[in-house]
Scaffold this motif. Structure first.
Motif: not given
Length: 451
Positions: A160, A164, A156, A11
């Motif tokens: 994302v 996550f 975007i 991550t």
């Protein structure tokens, strides 16, 4: 390292990669000249195409290309050679040039954006200087469309990263919520041993924690159940001598002096039995408390004291003791002596006269065995596993006792990190053994106490 580490690492690396990419993208966007030259359709690749037309088809074709470009994109273009002279007429008007010259003396904003770009021909190595005049309305209209992509990329990337982060958060917080619920149930004594079984199958740190918590919960539930059963057994065992005392007192109130002389010894006996029961219960409870710092155990002195006690209790019984030399044991001498004394007293109750009681201390690899063997009738195999439970007495026993001696011995063995082993001896009789781990060095005695 388990999977939780890799999740967090992935991550963070994804976040770093997205931030780096967006930084480069915004850096280009903020550097307006480079951004316009590289992306505006009226400027992008124009120098390469014009140079190719000029060197292959001549100035006329090159001039026509610039004029066609101006009609399509409303951009004025001028091309200069290395000496600073115009190569073709270009699309710069004389009026616009004069206006631009006047604005240099009188500061103010021009109605267009002026850009310059150098280009070297790959065939002739000649260098050309391209000058562009882009009207601000045209530039602003193009900016509104061209900035859509970087802002879309930012949106975007944020979506994302949020996704996550949410998954990572849920993978950590949901197991923690289950653990918190299990802790609450444990505090309310409503814990189910398999409530965390699914979580314990996870192959990460939270799965290990859930497995450990399951074992701890099962152990605590077992201890709570044992304590409740012990309280029920204690209340039951105390009722019997108290009831006998009440009956004896009631008889003594109506008895004659001669009858009282018979009743008083009975009252004294019942009081002694009650006192012995209470002391054994307290001794069993003390084994659950912190005994303090461990010290070196002198087995020779303990064996001598046990033999002395046996001579007082049963003078006609003989004790055969065997102590292997060189044994070092660290623990709590008082606890260990009480445990062996209970085993010895139990053996004295059942051992027939003329047969010795065997008291041995033998090293067995990394373990010390302290055993007490009698030559009595032994115990039914079906009851061996229950003998160390508090207040349990095998059927058919007629000797005095409350069924706490073996329970005390078992708790003492567990306090030393060992176990109590009960069995019938192959050559007859009963043998009770304390299996204890051999002592650590003296420097680790405090560690043993804390464990």
């Amino acid at each position: 390292m388990r999977s939780l580490f890799w999740r967090i690492l992935a991550t963070f690396w994804l976040a770093i990669a997205l931030v780096a990419g967006l930084s480069m993208l915004l850096g280009q966007a903020l550097n307006q000249d480079a951004w316009i030259l590289n992306r505006h359709p009226g400027v992008k690749d124009l120098a390469e195409r014009w140079t190719e037309v000029y060197e292959r088809q001549g100035p006329r074709a090159a001039q026509q290309l610039l004029e066609q470009h101006r009609r399509n994109y409303r951009i004025d273009i001028q091309v200069l050679a290395e000496n600073g002279q115009p190569i073709v007429r270009g699309t710069f008007s004389a009026r616009a040039a004069a206006f631009e010259a006047r604005q240099q003396d009188q500061p103010g904003r021009l109605p267009w954006r002026r850009l310059t770009e150098d280009y070297s021909s790959p065939t002739t190595d000649a260098t050309y200087l391209f000058m562009y005049r882009i009207p601000y309305p045209e530039l602003h209209a193009w900016h509104r469309g061209s900035m859509l992509w970087p802002f879309s990329a930012i949106a975007i990337a944020l979506v994302v990263l949020t996704g996550f982060s949410l998954l990572l958060t849920l993978s950590i917080t949901r197991p923690l919520d289950r653990l918190r619920s299990a802790v609450h149930d444990l505090g309310q004594t409503a814990y189910q041993q398999h409530s965390l079984a699914r979580l314990a199958r996870r192959r990460d740190e939270l799965g290990v924690l859930a497995g450990d918590f399951n074992r701890m919960g099962a152990r605590l539930q077992s201890l709570i159940g044992s304590q409740r059963q012990l309280l029920r057994d204690v209340s039951h065992e105390l009722r019997s001598p108290l009831a006998r005392l009440r009956i004896a007192l009631g008889l003594a109130e109506r008895a004659t002096p001669v009858e009282r002389e018979v009743i008083w010894p009975r009252l004294t006996k019942e009081c002694d039995r009650l006192e012995l029961l209470i002391s054994e219960i307290l001794e069993l409870a003390r084994l659950d408390a912190d005994p303090g710092v461990a010290s070196e155990v002198d087995l020779r002195q303990i064996f001598a004291q046990l033999e002395e006690n046996a001579q007082i209790i049963a003078p006609n019984q003989r004790i055969d003791s065997e102590l292997e030399p060189g044994i070092e044991l660290w623990g709590w001498p008082d606890v260990l002596e009480r445990a062996l004394d209970n085993l010895l007293r139990n053996a004295l109750r059942f051992n027939p006269e003329g047969q010795p009681i065997e008291l041995h201390a033998v090293r067995d690899d990394e373990e010390l065995t302290l055993s007490v063997r009698d030559h009595g009738p032994g115990v039914d195999e079906a009851h061996l596993t229950q003998l160390s439970e508090p207040f349990f007495r095998a059927p058919g026993q007629t000797t005095a006792g409350h069924g706490l001696g073996l329970a005390i011995a078992r708790r003492a063995a567990e306090r030393h990190g060992g176990r109590l082993q009960l069995s019938n001896h192959p050559r007859g009789g009963f043998i009770a053994s304390l299996k204890l781990p051999l002592s650590p060095p003296k420097g680790n005695a405090r560690n043993l106490a804390s464990g």
